[in-house]
Each structure stands twice: as C-alpha cells, then as structure tokens.
Motif scaffolding. Structure first.
Motif, PDB file in Angstrom:
ATOM      1  N   SER A 420     121.212 -24.127  -2.305  1.00 18.72           N
ATOM      2  CA  SER A 420     120.015 -24.902  -1.974  1.00 18.72           C
ATOM      3  C   SER A 420     120.311 -26.044  -1.006  1.00 18.72           C
ATOM      4  N   PHE A 421     121.519 -26.617  -1.060  1.00 15.61           N
ATOM      5  CA  PHE A 421     121.835 -27.731  -0.168  1.00 15.61           C
ATOM      6  C   PHE A 421     122.113 -27.271   1.263  1.00 15.61           C
ATOM      7  N   ASN A 422     122.225 -25.968   1.454  1.00 16.00           N
ATOM      8  CA  ASN A 422     122.310 -25.452   2.816  1.00 16.00           C
ATOM      9  C   ASN A 422     121.004 -24.792   3.241  1.00 16.00           C
ATOM     10  N   VAL A 423     120.000 -24.853   2.375  1.00 18.75           N
ATOM     11  CA  VAL A 423     118.655 -24.405   2.735  1.00 18.75           C
ATOM     12  C   VAL A 423     117.857 -25.584   3.277  1.00 18.75           C
ATOM     13  N   THR A 446     131.702 -29.762   8.655  1.00 21.73           N
ATOM     14  CA  THR A 446     131.110 -28.531   9.186  1.00 21.73           C
ATOM     15  C   THR A 446     132.119 -27.398   9.305  1.00 21.73           C
ATOM     16  N   SER A 447     133.378 -27.715   9.141  1.00 23.65           N
ATOM     17  CA  SER A 447     134.384 -26.645   9.192  1.00 23.65           C
ATOM     18  C   SER A 447     134.467 -25.879   7.878  1.00 23.65           C
ATOM     19  N   THR A 448     133.827 -26.404   6.836  1.00 23.26           N
ATOM     20  CA  THR A 448     133.854 -25.708   5.538  1.00 23.26           C
ATOM     21  C   THR A 448     132.436 -25.286   5.145  1.00 23.26           C
ATOM     22  N   LEU A 449     131.754 -26.108   4.323  1.00 20.52           N
ATOM     23  CA  LEU A 449     130.447 -25.695   3.799  1.00 20.52           C
ATOM     24  C   LEU A 449     129.266 -26.341   4.510  1.00 20.52           C
ATOM     25  N   ALA A 450     129.456 -27.510   5.071  1.00 20.83           N
ATOM     26  CA  ALA A 450     128.328 -28.210   5.691  1.00 20.83           C
ATOM     27  C   ALA A 450     127.865 -27.485   6.954  1.00 20.83           C
ATOM     28  N   ILE A 451     126.570 -27.610   7.241  1.00 20.77           N
ATOM     29  CA  ILE A 451     125.989 -26.971   8.424  1.00 20.77           C
ATOM     30  C   ILE A 451     125.779 -28.020   9.506  1.00 20.77           C
ATOM     31  N   ASN A 452     126.151 -27.668  10.724  1.00 24.97           N
ATOM     32  CA  ASN A 452     125.982 -28.574  11.846  1.00 24.97           C
ATOM     33  C   ASN A 452     124.500 -28.786  12.131  1.00 24.97           C
ATOM     34  N   LYS A 453     124.165 -29.979  12.608  1.00 21.41           N
ATOM     35  CA  LYS A 453     122.761 -30.296  12.869  1.00 21.41           C
ATOM     36  C   LYS A 453     122.127 -29.350  13.884  1.00 21.41           C
ATOM     37  N   ARG A 470     112.922 -36.920   7.739  1.00 21.95           N
ATOM     38  CA  ARG A 470     113.187 -35.684   8.474  1.00 21.95           C
ATOM     39  C   ARG A 470     114.281 -34.899   7.750  1.00 21.95           C
ATOM     40  N   PHE A 471     114.014 -33.599   7.564  1.00 19.66           N
ATOM     41  CA  PHE A 471     114.978 -32.696   6.939  1.00 19.66           C
ATOM     42  C   PHE A 471     115.297 -31.569   7.908  1.00 19.66           C
ATOM     43  N   GLY A 472     116.378 -30.876   7.624  1.00 15.57           N
ATOM     44  CA  GLY A 472     116.738 -29.703   8.397  1.00 15.57           C
ATOM     45  C   GLY A 472     116.709 -28.463   7.527  1.00 15.57           C
ATOM     46  N   VAL A 473     116.130 -27.391   8.054  1.00 16.19           N
ATOM     47  CA  VAL A 473     116.054 -26.119   7.335  1.00 16.19           C
ATOM     48  C   VAL A 473     117.007 -25.138   8.008  1.00 16.19           C
ATOM     49  N   HIS A 474     117.704 -24.366   7.207  1.00 10.51           N
ATOM     50  CA  HIS A 474     118.654 -23.386   7.733  1.00 10.51           C
ATOM     51  C   HIS A 474     117.970 -22.524   8.801  1.00 10.51           C
ATOM     52  N   ALA A 475     118.664 -22.332   9.904  1.00 11.01           N
ATOM     53  CA  ALA A 475     118.068 -21.618  11.038  1.00 11.01           C
ATOM     54  C   ALA A 475     117.673 -20.189  10.684  1.00 11.01           C
ATOM     55  N   ALA A 476     118.340 -19.600   9.696  1.00  9.61           N
ATOM     56  CA  ALA A 476     118.000 -18.231   9.307  1.00  9.61           C
ATOM     57  C   ALA A 476     116.643 -18.159   8.620  1.00  9.61           C
ATOM     58  N   LEU A 477     116.099 -19.320   8.238  1.00  7.48           N
ATOM     59  CA  LEU A 477     114.805 -19.365   7.547  1.00  7.48           C
ATOM     60  C   LEU A 477     113.716 -19.865   8.492  1.00  7.48           C
ATOM     61  N   SER A 478     113.744 -19.383   9.706  1.00  3.52           N
ATOM     62  CA  SER A 478     112.774 -19.846  10.703  1.00  3.52           C
ATOM     63  C   SER A 478     111.339 -19.547  10.291  1.00  3.52           C
ATOM     64  N   GLU A 479     111.125 -18.432   9.591  1.00  3.15           N
ATOM     65  CA  GLU A 479     109.772 -18.095   9.153  1.00  3.15           C
ATOM     66  C   GLU A 479     109.285 -19.090   8.099  1.00  3.15           C
ATOM     67  N   VAL A 480     110.193 -19.516   7.214  1.00  3.83           N
ATOM     68  CA  VAL A 480     109.830 -20.528   6.220  1.00  3.83           C
ATOM     69  C   VAL A 480     109.483 -21.841   6.919  1.00  3.83           C
ATOM     70  N   THR A 481     110.253 -22.186   7.936  1.00  4.00           N
ATOM     71  CA  THR A 481     109.960 -23.399   8.701  1.00  4.00           C
ATOM     72  C   THR A 481     108.576 -23.316   9.339  1.00  4.00           C
ATOM     73  N   ARG A 482     108.254 -22.159   9.893  1.00  2.88           N
ATOM     74  CA  ARG A 482     106.942 -21.985  10.518  1.00  2.88           C
ATOM     75  C   ARG A 482     105.822 -22.137   9.491  1.00  2.88           C
ATOM     76  N   LEU A 483     106.008 -21.527   8.310  1.00  2.36           N
ATOM     77  CA  LEU A 483     104.995 -21.628   7.259  1.00  2.36           C
ATOM     78  C   LEU A 483     104.841 -23.071   6.785  1.00  2.36           C
ATOM     79  N   TYR A 484     105.957 -23.785   6.680  1.00  5.45           N
ATOM     80  CA  TYR A 484     105.893 -25.182   6.249  1.00  5.45           C
ATOM     81  C   TYR A 484     105.100 -26.014   7.249  1.00  5.45           C
ATOM     82  N   LYS A 485     105.400 -25.840   8.523  1.00  3.52           N
ATOM     83  CA  LYS A 485     104.708 -26.623   9.545  1.00  3.52           C
ATOM     84  C   LYS A 485     103.229 -26.272   9.625  1.00  3.52           C
ATOM     85  N   ALA A 486     102.885 -25.039   9.216  1.00  6.66           N
ATOM     86  CA  ALA A 486     101.480 -24.628   9.215  1.00  6.66           C
ATOM     87  C   ALA A 486     100.761 -25.062   7.939  1.00  6.66           C
ATOM     88  N   GLY A 487     101.503 -25.664   7.016  1.00  6.98           N
ATOM     89  CA  GLY A 487     100.891 -26.099   5.762  1.00  6.98           C
ATOM     90  C   GLY A 487     100.751 -24.999   4.736  1.00  6.98           C
TER      91      GLY A 487
END
Length: 507
Positions: A420-423, A446-453, A470-487
């Motif tokens: 969840s902390f990388n989501v 970022t060389s281990t578990l953390a994700i680069n900005k 401001r939060f960051g969402v894992h890039a692989a979840l772009s569809e979730v990001t789109r749904l979030y921004k659409a409410g």
C-alpha cells in the motif's frame, strides 16, 4: 400444590427417614383440602403446623418434600420511618459449608440441572431455536407454544413419543408437522422462512448433484471457514457461527424481524461460496481455483494442468438430467435445488442461458445452469421469491465519466500482495515536513523499495484534509488516478492492524 411451591423453597427429608412414630400424615379437613398436597406433622408438635411440618407435592412426576420454613434476607434496619428496607429470599443451598461432602455436591448439581430442565423458559427457548433452524426465523407465539407443549409432554397430536418432559423427538415432530410449517401460503410471507446456512447449502448441492469420490478416496473439505464462513468445530463461540437474535440492517431490522443466518451473508462469504461451487462444477472437488477440496497436490493447479485434467480431483458431480429438453432439465434442477420454488422469470433466464450454451456441449450448458441456480434467491432461502407487481426502474446509463448517478461496489480478491505504501505515496506540502524524504529513507531509498517521484502520478487533495496536500500514485495505476481526478474513486488509507499502539489524539 402450586401455592405450596410458590411459598416454600427449602427442602426436607421424607418423613419415613425419621424414627418410627416421629411423623404422621395430617388428615384434618384443612390438611386434606388439596388432594395434590400431603402434609406431615411432627408428633412432638402434637399435630400442629409449625416449622417442623413437611409438605409433599409432586413435580414433573417426582415427589418433592418441602420444609415449612422461609429464609429471608433483610437489608436495612427499619428503625426509623425514613429507613428503606429491602428483602429477598435467601438462595437455597444443599452443600454444608462446614462439612461439605461429595454426595451433597452431587445432589446440588442434580437440583440445578432439574431446575434448568423444568424452568418455564426452557421449553419455549428450545422450541424457538428448533423452529428457527428448521422452518422459520420468526415463528408465531402459537407455533412456539405448540412445540414447547410437545417438548414438555412428550407427545404430539395423539402420538406418544416418550410421554416425558424434555422430549426432543416430540418437539421436532411438532416443528415439522405443525400447520405453520406446512402451509404453502406462508411461503409467500416475507416474514416467514429462513436464510440457509452456508454449510447446509454446500451439503445440499453436493448431494443433489451426486458428488461421488474418485478412486474410492475419502472426500475431504478444507478451508471452509475462509470460503463460506463456517467449518465444523471452528465456531468462535459455543453458541454458533452467528447470533441467534441477529437482526440485519434494512427492512427486516426496521420491522424487528430476526434473520440469524444472514449474519454470515457477507460479500466475502457469498462470493467464496459461489467460487467454491463453481470450481466444483467445472473442475470437480479439488483445491484448485478457490476449490474446497484437499490441498494435496495443490501445486498442480496451473492452467495447463487443469486444461489437461491433470490436477488432483477428490470427487466429481455425477448427476445427469432424465430428459433432454431444456424445460425438463431446468424443471428437474428446480426440484433438486429449490424444491420447485423457482419463479417463472428466473426459470426463463436459466433456460435461455442453457439454450445459448448448448451448442458448445451439453455438459457446458449444464454447468452454466447449475451456476445460475446457485445464484438464485430461491436456493439461498427457504421461502418463495415473490415477484413484485411493479417493474424495476431501467438501469442507468453507465457510459461516460460520471455524473449519471450510477454506483457499484466492485470486490477484488487479491491472491498476491499489495504494497500500500507504494500505491499511495506522500509527495509534497506535507504539514511542514518532507514526508516523501521520510518515506524514502524508511524504505531504504529508491535503490530498494522506495519509488522515485518521477515514477508517480501526482494527485491533489483539499488543504488540511490530509497530512499532505499532494500524493503520488504508482504509475501502473494510471486508470485509478484518472478515476480519482474525475471524482469516481477514493483512497481509504490507515486501515488494518496497527504496527504500534496509538492514542486517540495521535490518530
């Protein structure tokens, strides 16, 4: 006898245990006025009724001897007019606290068991629970009385079972043979009937569909608790897997109606049941693909192995319909799985699905029909699924990005793990602190578990609503990001077991 039992609560020895001539039965008119009470007076009292007098009454077919004594506890002096006093009967005791004996202990236990067995609430208690398990979650008072009477008398409608108090056979006969259990018109009453226990549904389906062991293996059902919420010997309480007085939220609860078994009607248990039965239909009883068979050979559950039939199968369904016509097949399944209670609309849906799948093979069509029966309301409850006279409103248009009022709950079973902390990652503007730096440091960089900005999709939240603006969402979840921004999507964070204790203020 009732008056004596209401007034006297201290036991006495039978008069014949005393010396010869110490007691005699009182035969005066007052003593003989009640034929069900025998009074014995002490010779030393010259026949007078005093504290040495012994009363004999019959309770549930056994003689009970009571001393003409009362033991009352008084609290308060009562010396002043303003003093309030309280009185209550001293609880009876058989054990002598100064000289306890094993025999006294046995007698006290026997007295307690007799008290519980013959308590006026015991018969209605058993009656209601038996009716709830076999017929209806909300039996009428007259139905409960009918069963309770059979329990206490040991007979029902002229048939004598044991003729004794506490006869479960007579009680069960009353449960199943009562007019309230057999009246078809009550099947239409939404307050009647029950939601069936998941384990009963599993057993029903497997027996009705002729589950037979393969290679004479002993059938083993595993991980039932995780799949359906019930498993033999794994109840969390001594009562059951659910509370007997449970009232679900909604119309039933608002009407003060009980539906105990529905406490197990959770999305996880319902979907677990459907997945387990679907796996049994398609693959046989095995531990593969949400199956509830033995986990032996679980590693041989890959798609290729299942496709070739190489996975371990404990048992298979052997039922085959007597007829070939679609209507006959659906009707036979209705009798076997829903006692013929399937309403016409559901029959039409299942028949259409059967016909549509038939070109791919009869077995495949039967599998589809079975799965649809398992999803029908009639399979899960014991009453009829009454069709409402008003047509349902049309489904809302699901096209577009929202704003149409359509809502749905999607339940995903994640067999793997989700970090969840990388989501959802703290990104910037975090309450005056650099929480991203803390996140990266704790995760080893970022060389281990953390994700680069630069691998995170940024999302904004209202100021002050969350620790970060401001939060960051894992890039692989772009569809979730789109749904979030659409409410149309939201994140629910900080759920699950705590790593360390926190106070309310810290939370």
């Amino acid at each position: 006898a009732a008056e004596v039992l209401a007034q006297l609560h201290i036991g006495a020895p039978p008069p014949e245990l005393f010396g010869s001539g110490d007691y005699s039965r009182c035969t005066t008119a007052p003593c003989s006025s009640a034929s069900d009470v025998h009074i014995f007076t002490a010779t030393a009292a010259a026949g007078a009724l005093d504290k040495s007098t012994i009363f004999k009454v019959e309770v549930h077919g056994s003689a009970v001897y009571l001393a003409n004594l009362k033991s009352t506890v008084t609290i308060g002096t009562g010396l002043e007019a303003s003093d309030t006093t309280f009185e209550f009967r001293n609880p009876p005791s058989i054990m002598n606290p100064l000289m306890p004996t094993v025999q006294d202990a046995q007698h006290e236990v026997d007295a307690l068991l007799a008290h519980l067995a013959y308590h006026p609430n015991t018969a209605p208690f058993y009656a209601r629970h038996l009716i709830q398990r076999f017929v209806s979650s909300n039996p009428s008072p007259s139905y409960v009385l009918e069963v309770a009477t059979a329990f206490t008398h040991g007979e029902y409608k002229g048939k004598v079972y044991s003729g004794k108090h506490g006869d479960l056979g007579a009680a069960l006969g009353a449960v199943l043979l009562s007019s309230e259990a057999r009246a078809a018109v009550l099947d239409l009453d939404p307050a009647c009937g029950t939601y069936r226990e998941p384990l009963i549904k599993v057993m029903h389906f497997m027996r009705a569909m002729g589950l037979a062991p393969k290679d004479d293996r002993e059938v083993e059902l595993t991980f039932l608790a995780g799949a359906i919420g019930m498993e033999p010997y794994l109840s969390e309480t001594a009562s059951n897997f659910y509370r007997v007085g449970f009232q679900p939220a909604g119309p039933l609860g608002e009407a003060s109606l009980q539906a105990p078994e529905t406490e197990l009607l959770t999305p996880v248990n319902l979907l677990g049941f459907l997945n387990a039965m679907s796996a049994t239909i398609d693959l046989g009883l095995s531990g593969c693909v949400s199956g509830i068979g033995s986990r032996a050979g679980f590693g041989n559950c890959g798609y290729s192995a299942r496709l070739k039939g190489e996975h371990r199968v404990e048992a298979v369904l052997t039922w085959s319909p007597a007829g070939n016509e679609t209507e006959a097949v659906v009707e036979e399944l209705s009798v076997l799985l829903t006692a013929g209670r399937l309403n016409r609309n559901t029959k039409q849906v299942i028949a259409a699905a059967y016909e549509e799948t038939l070109p791919t093979g009869r077995d495949e069509a039967l599998h589809v029909a079975m799965e649809l029966f398992l999803a029908s309301a009639e399979f899960h409850v014991s009453s009829r699924n009454v069709l409402i006279p008003v047509a349902r409103p049309p489904r809302p248009d699901k096209s577009g990005d929202g704003g149409n009022g359509y809502k749905a709950i999607v339940v995903l079973f994640m067999e793997g793990g989700s970090d969840s902390f990388n989501v959802l990652v703290p990104y910037a503007s975090c309450m005056g602190a650099d929480l991203y730096e803390e996140y990266s440091r704790v995760r080893g960089g970022t060389s281990t578990l953390a994700i680069n900005k630069n691998q995170l999709d940024e999302i904004d939240v209202a100021d002050g609503a969350q620790p970060c603006a401001r939060f960051g969402v894992h890039a692989a979840l772009s569809e979730v990001t789109r749904l979030y921004k659409a409410g149309d999507a939201a994140f629910v964070a900080n759920v699950g077991p705590l790593i360390t204790p926190v106070t309310k203020a810290q939370y």
